[in-house]
Design an enzyme around this catalytic site. Structure first.
Site, PDB file in Angstrom:
ATOM      1  CE  LYS A 195      37.754  34.924  41.100  1.00 15.48           C
ATOM      2  NZ  LYS A 195      38.019  34.802  39.656  1.00 15.48           N
ATOM      3  CD  GLN A 236      37.205  31.944  37.574  1.00 10.50           C
ATOM      4  OE1 GLN A 236      36.838  32.993  38.080  1.00 10.50           O
ATOM      5  NE2 GLN A 236      38.394  31.438  37.787  1.00 10.50           N
ATOM      6  CG  ASP A 287      39.001  39.099  35.939  1.00 12.50           C
ATOM      7  OD1 ASP A 287      39.521  38.885  37.052  1.00 12.50           O
ATOM      8  OD2 ASP A 287      38.206  38.328  35.389  1.00 12.50           O
TER       9      ASP A 287
HETATM   10  N1  GUN Z   1      41.101  32.087  36.107  1.00 14.52           N
HETATM   11  C1  GUN Z   1      42.211  32.010  36.878  1.00 14.52           C
HETATM   12  N2  GUN Z   1      42.465  33.186  37.462  1.00 14.52           N
HETATM   13  C2  GUN Z   1      41.486  34.029  37.075  1.00 14.52           C
HETATM   14  C3  GUN Z   1      41.180  35.394  37.376  1.00 14.52           C
HETATM   15  O1  GUN Z   1      41.884  36.099  38.107  1.00 14.52           O
HETATM   16  N3  GUN Z   1      40.076  35.886  36.766  1.00 14.52           N
HETATM   17  C4  GUN Z   1      39.304  35.158  35.943  1.00 14.52           C
HETATM   18  N4  GUN Z   1      38.250  35.740  35.382  1.00 14.52           N
HETATM   19  N5  GUN Z   1      39.547  33.896  35.645  1.00 14.52           N
HETATM   20  C5  GUN Z   1      40.632  33.337  36.220  1.00 14.52           C
END
Ligand code: GUN
Length: 282
Positions: free
Chosen positions: A52, A96, A119
């Site tokens: 990211k 996350q 998100d």
């Molecule tokens: N953990 C697995 N996929 C995601 C996601 O798309 N966003 C976040 N914040 N955590 C995750």
């Protein structure tokens, strides 16, 4: 033989488009900022967070990274989120998942301002999607819609089957396919006759979380198959929820793992960050 749906290429195309928008904002004196919070050191999460941050660098978004120790209390995490909610230099906030067991995921998701919820997990974002109003959309299902559209795969009128009903993928996926005028079925672990249900699908989205569970016996000749899963097999090689070798000869188009859905999630996160700055100026 199926056409390969190249998520890496579509992801790059989207990021290149966003790069220009981000540069336009810069000329107006606005630098888009994303806060990325990770609690603990889950190795898979560290890989995702690293990717990211790399994507942010690529499109020109400033990423602020918070790597907090496993012992961080819920109160401390909430205080950080509140500070970032108030920070005008931060347009998107991402925690996350999963968070450690002593922290309540739902409380954290609700604490993020809906204006910075890149998100798309906040109940306000989910509610907006369910009634067809504008708002942030969960990145993986939004990315799948882009993959389909940018590969000229029509959704309208098609039989769409989504296997999996998670809040992050299955449910928003179903709502998005419905918004595109698909005829949508959501199958899950309690679905009877799963094979027969899947065999109806013109578009089959697989998010079961079990390595290579879906083989050709689940797939109609000529179906489009989208594989959301990512696992390591016995030989430490990446594989999806779909048994690629079995399904590929039957499908008309299929996403590989890796290089299919995965890169799209990150591209759509970047998209949501740009949308966030547009929202903050609205
Ligand atoms: N953990 C697995 N996929 C995601 C996601 O798309 N966003 C976040 N914040 N955590 C995750």
């Amino acid at each position: 033989m199926a056409r390969l749906i190249d998520g890496k290429a579509v992801s790059k195309q989207i990021k290149d488009e966003l790069k220009e928008t981000v540069a336009d904002w810069k000329t107006k004196g606005i630098e888009i900022g994303l806060a990325v919070i990770q609690v603990g050191k889950d190795p898979a999460s560290s890989v995702y967070v690293g990717n990211k941050k790399k994507a942010c660098e690529y499109v020109g978004i400033r990423s602020e990274s918070y790597e907090l120790p496993e012992e961080t209390t819920q109160e401390e995490l909430l205080q950080l989120i509140e500070r970032l909610n108030q920070d005008d230099g931060i347009h998107g906030i991402l925690v996350q998942l999963p968070v450690p067991a002593h922290i309540d995921e739902d409380t954290i998701i609700r604490a993020i301002s809906p204006k910075k919820d890149v998100d798309g997990f906040h109940p306000q974002s989910v509610g907006a999607l369910s009634i067809g109003q504008p708002g942030f959309v969960s990145c993986t299902p939004a990315g799948i819609i882009q993959l389909l559209k940018r590969n000229d795969i029509e959704i309208e009128g098609k039989e769409c089957v989504v296997i999996g009903r998670s809040n992050i993928v299955g449910k928003p996926m179903a709502l998005l396919l419905l918004r595109e005028n698909g005829t949508v079925t959501v199958a899950h672990s309690k679905t009877r006759n799963l094979r027969e249900v899947c065999k109806r699908a013109d578009i089959l989205v697989v998010a079961v979380g079990r390595p290579r569970m879906i083989d050709a016996s689940y797939v109609k000749e000529g179906a489009v198959v989208i594989d959301v899963g990512i696992h390591r097999n016995e030989n430490n090689k990446l594989c999806g929820d779909v048994d690629f070798e079995s399904v590929e000869p039957v499908a008309s188009a299929i996403t590989p793992v890796p290089g299919g859905v995965g890169p799209m999630t990150i591209a759509m996160l970047m998209y949501n960050c740009v949308e966030a700055v547009e929202l903050s100026k609205a």
